[in-house]
Design an enzyme around this catalytic site. Structure first.
Site, PDB file in Angstrom:
ATOM      1  N   CYS A   5     -95.319 -53.753  68.261  1.00 51.20           N
ATOM      2  CA  CYS A   5     -96.571 -54.277  67.718  1.00 51.20           C
ATOM      3  C   CYS A   5     -96.691 -54.028  66.217  1.00 51.20           C
ATOM      4  O   CYS A   5     -97.353 -54.791  65.508  1.00 51.20           O
ATOM      5  CB  CYS A   5     -97.763 -53.664  68.449  1.00 51.20           C
ATOM      6  SG  CYS A   5     -97.802 -51.844  68.432  1.00 51.20           S
TER       7      CYS A   5
ATOM      8  N   TYR B  40     -97.575 -31.386  63.365  1.00 52.08           N
ATOM      9  CA  TYR B  40     -98.020 -32.691  62.878  1.00 52.08           C
ATOM     10  C   TYR B  40     -98.684 -33.551  63.948  1.00 52.08           C
ATOM     11  O   TYR B  40     -99.045 -34.693  63.677  1.00 52.08           O
ATOM     12  CB  TYR B  40     -96.836 -33.463  62.275  1.00 52.08           C
ATOM     13  CG  TYR B  40     -95.664 -33.650  63.207  1.00 52.08           C
ATOM     14  CD1 TYR B  40     -95.761 -34.427  64.350  1.00 52.08           C
ATOM     15  CD2 TYR B  40     -94.443 -33.052  62.926  1.00 52.08           C
ATOM     16  CE1 TYR B  40     -94.685 -34.599  65.191  1.00 52.08           C
ATOM     17  CE2 TYR B  40     -93.347 -33.228  63.761  1.00 52.08           C
ATOM     18  CZ  TYR B  40     -93.472 -34.007  64.900  1.00 52.08           C
ATOM     19  OH  TYR B  40     -92.408 -34.177  65.741  1.00 52.08           O
ATOM     20  N   CYS B  41     -98.828 -33.056  65.166  1.00 50.36           N
ATOM     21  CA  CYS B  41     -99.314 -33.903  66.257  1.00 50.36           C
ATOM     22  C   CYS B  41    -100.789 -34.249  66.077  1.00 50.36           C
ATOM     23  O   CYS B  41    -101.668 -33.398  66.213  1.00 50.36           O
ATOM     24  CB  CYS B  41     -99.106 -33.231  67.603  1.00 50.36           C
ATOM     25  SG  CYS B  41     -99.609 -34.287  68.994  1.00 50.36           S
TER      26      CYS B  41
ATOM     27  N   CYS C 146     -97.000 -28.820  68.265  1.00 51.28           N
ATOM     28  CA  CYS C 146     -96.311 -29.418  67.118  1.00 51.28           C
ATOM     29  C   CYS C 146     -97.278 -29.558  65.951  1.00 51.28           C
ATOM     30  O   CYS C 146     -98.375 -30.106  66.087  1.00 51.28           O
ATOM     31  CB  CYS C 146     -95.738 -30.783  67.491  1.00 51.28           C
ATOM     32  SG  CYS C 146     -94.586 -30.720  68.881  1.00 51.28           S
TER      33      CYS C 146
ATOM     34  N   ASP D 169    -103.213 -46.421  71.198  1.00 43.56           N
ATOM     35  CA  ASP D 169    -102.897 -44.995  71.253  1.00 43.56           C
ATOM     36  C   ASP D 169    -103.218 -44.297  69.938  1.00 43.56           C
ATOM     37  O   ASP D 169    -103.541 -43.108  69.917  1.00 43.56           O
ATOM     38  CB  ASP D 169    -101.407 -44.838  71.582  1.00 43.56           C
ATOM     39  CG  ASP D 169    -100.971 -43.392  71.626  1.00 43.56           C
ATOM     40  OD1 ASP D 169    -101.666 -42.589  72.266  1.00 43.56           O
ATOM     41  OD2 ASP D 169     -99.933 -43.061  71.019  1.00 43.56           O
TER      42      ASP D 169
ATOM     43  N   GLY E  38    -100.418 -35.948  74.835  1.00 42.54           N
ATOM     44  CA  GLY E  38    -100.139 -34.701  75.525  1.00 42.54           C
ATOM     45  C   GLY E  38     -98.735 -34.650  76.128  1.00 42.54           C
ATOM     46  O   GLY E  38     -97.812 -35.274  75.680  1.00 42.54           O
TER      47      GLY E  38
END
Length: 459
Positions: free
Chosen positions: A294, A27-28, A25, A316, A72
């Site tokens: 959050c 934009y990942c 992808c 993350d 991933g």
């Protein structure tokens, strides 16, 4: 005996394949994290899997724990890996403890066996779909650059066949952010989603990746402007730094308009039937309850990430060198979660807010957004303002009255879905008033615009 340090519970995203994925992808941001582990096989070893499960259960002082897989692409591990994880859960689960399983996946590798396993273990599957095929395939491609929507929908059919509970995660970017109603209706009506998350894509850049002077591009240092960037491969290791954004990124105005567009559709028919994470979070803040996300909590630090080799990171979004807490094979997970470094990381979300945010009338609903996006300046030049600020303000102001109404309904022990009838009745009242008004009169809806530019437009 003194109470153990650290939170009684926390959320941990475990990445058994690290950043490895079968898709590419555009934009990942996470694909580049492979650079942190040169030479790795990017597969969680069985002894680490057991240590992760055991330590996660031991670190929770409440009778519920969530096993959450992400990547991933975690399904690359194969179904036997997840069977072993279940066996370790049963080995270490305390009497009376409830264990829930979640997995975030691109869906392309889900087959009959994996879907049957998800149903057997009561998994909640998060499926990444960016909207109708043309929008989804704009950036969500495989390693050969081919579209993936057909394969995702194929995986969805296996989930439906086995009755697996699923929700949808949709990233918002240049290809879909201007089409809120189309995206929402597709997810609701074609995909059958009853819980949706909309995640804004914001790709930060320290400088344009082309050899053209900034002033010729209309760009300036220190401002969040857009610059061309084709692939994460153009930047070997993505870090949360830089005050430019890519041209794929959603703008603050687009994000606010998207949420408003979806809300206007949702509030007229889907309250209580379809759950949009952002709306639930807003209602919690209006109702004085802790939000489930959050991003709009006052502090953070209770949502961490575990890499395939046991490295634990603060978040993350901050899997990078300065935010590594340690490795759970060397230091127990509970100690890392309770460390001074992690506590300081979580509290900084509140303490680092600029004065502009402290004085904002929707701070109670926003709390400055995610720290990763606080890279622009306030109107008076103070750093640390969230890139999405204008969008947040537009959305929170727009939903203020409906949220107050739903909060009152909850307080009275009534269903927030009653808002649907009230909204439709108000629509009918406004349209009747518009029919009686002149085109240049103020619109009866109270927008401040003339009828011809508001509810009378096109008539």
């Amino acid at each position: 005996m003194s109470e153990p340090a650290g939170p009684p519970a926390f959320h941990l995203l475990a990445k058994p394949t690290g950043a490895t994925c079968n898709l590419d992808c555009s934009y990942c941001f996470f694909l580049s994290k492979e650079m942190l582990y040169p030479g790795s096989r990017f597969r969680m070893a069985d002894e680490l899997l057991e240590a992760y499960i055991r330590q996660l259960i031991e670190a929770h002082r409440i009778p519920q724990v969530t096993i959450a897989w992400q990547g991933g692409e975690p399904t690359m591990m194969g179904v036997e890996f997840f069977r072993r994880a279940t066996a370790y859960v049963e080995k270490y689960r305390r009497p009376g403890m409830t264990v829930e399983y979640t997995i975030q996946t691109n869906g392309t590798l889900i087959d009959d066996e994996l879907a049957a396993f998800f149903k057997e273990q009561d998994y909640l599957v998060g499926l990444s779909i960016d909207g109708p095929p043309a929008m989804h395939d704009a950036y969500r491609v495989d390693r050969g650059g081919a579209p993936t929507s057909d394969r995702v929908l194929g995986g969805l059919e296996y989930l439906r066949k086995h009755g697996v509970e699923y929700n949808v995660l949709t990233t918002l970017h240049h290809a879909n952010a201007d089409h809120p109603v189309e995206v929402y209706r597709y997810l609701r009506d074609e995909v059958g989603a009853r819980f949706m998350q909309f995640i804004p894509i914001i790709e930060r850049l320290p400088a344009p990746r082309i050899d053209v002077p900034l002033d010729e591009l209309g760009l300036s240092e220190g401002l969040a402007r857009k610059a061309p960037w084709q692939s994460w491969r153009d930047r070997p290791l993505y870090r949360q730094e830089g005050s430019l954004v890519t041209d794929r990124s959603v703008s603050a105005e687009q994000y606010g308009s998207f949420l408003v567009g979806v809300f206007e559709e949702w509030v007229r028919r889907d309250v209580g039937e379809v759950y949009v994470q952002m709306f639930d979070v807003a209602l919690a803040n209006w109702h004085g309850e802790p939000p489930s996300l959050c991003v709009h909590s006052e502090t953070c630090g209770s949502a961490l990430a575990l890499e395939h080799n046991g490295d634990l990171y603060s978040c993350d979004h901050f899997v990078e060198e300065g935010y590594k807490l340690g490795n759970i094979t060397e230091t127990p997970m509970a100690e890392l979660v309770a460390s001074e470094q992690q506590v300081a990381f979580g509290l900084a979300k509140r303490t680092d807010l600029p004065r502009f945010c402290h004085e904002c009338d929707v701070r109670f609903a926003c709390h400055g957004g995610c720290p990763k996006d606080r890279f622009i300046h306030t109107p008076d030049g103070e750093p640390g303002l969230n890139y999405l600020c204008a969008g947040y303000k537009a959305f929170f102001h727009h939903v203020d009255q409906p949220m107050r109404t739903m909060s009152r309904l909850l307080t009275a022990g009534r269903a927030p879905s009653e808002l649907v009838g009230w909204t439709l009745a108000e629509d009918a009242r406004v349209q009747a008033a518009v029919a009686r008004a002149g085109r240049n009169d103020p619109c009866p809806c109270g927008s401040g615009r003339k009828v011809k530019h508001c509810h009378g437009a096109g008539t």
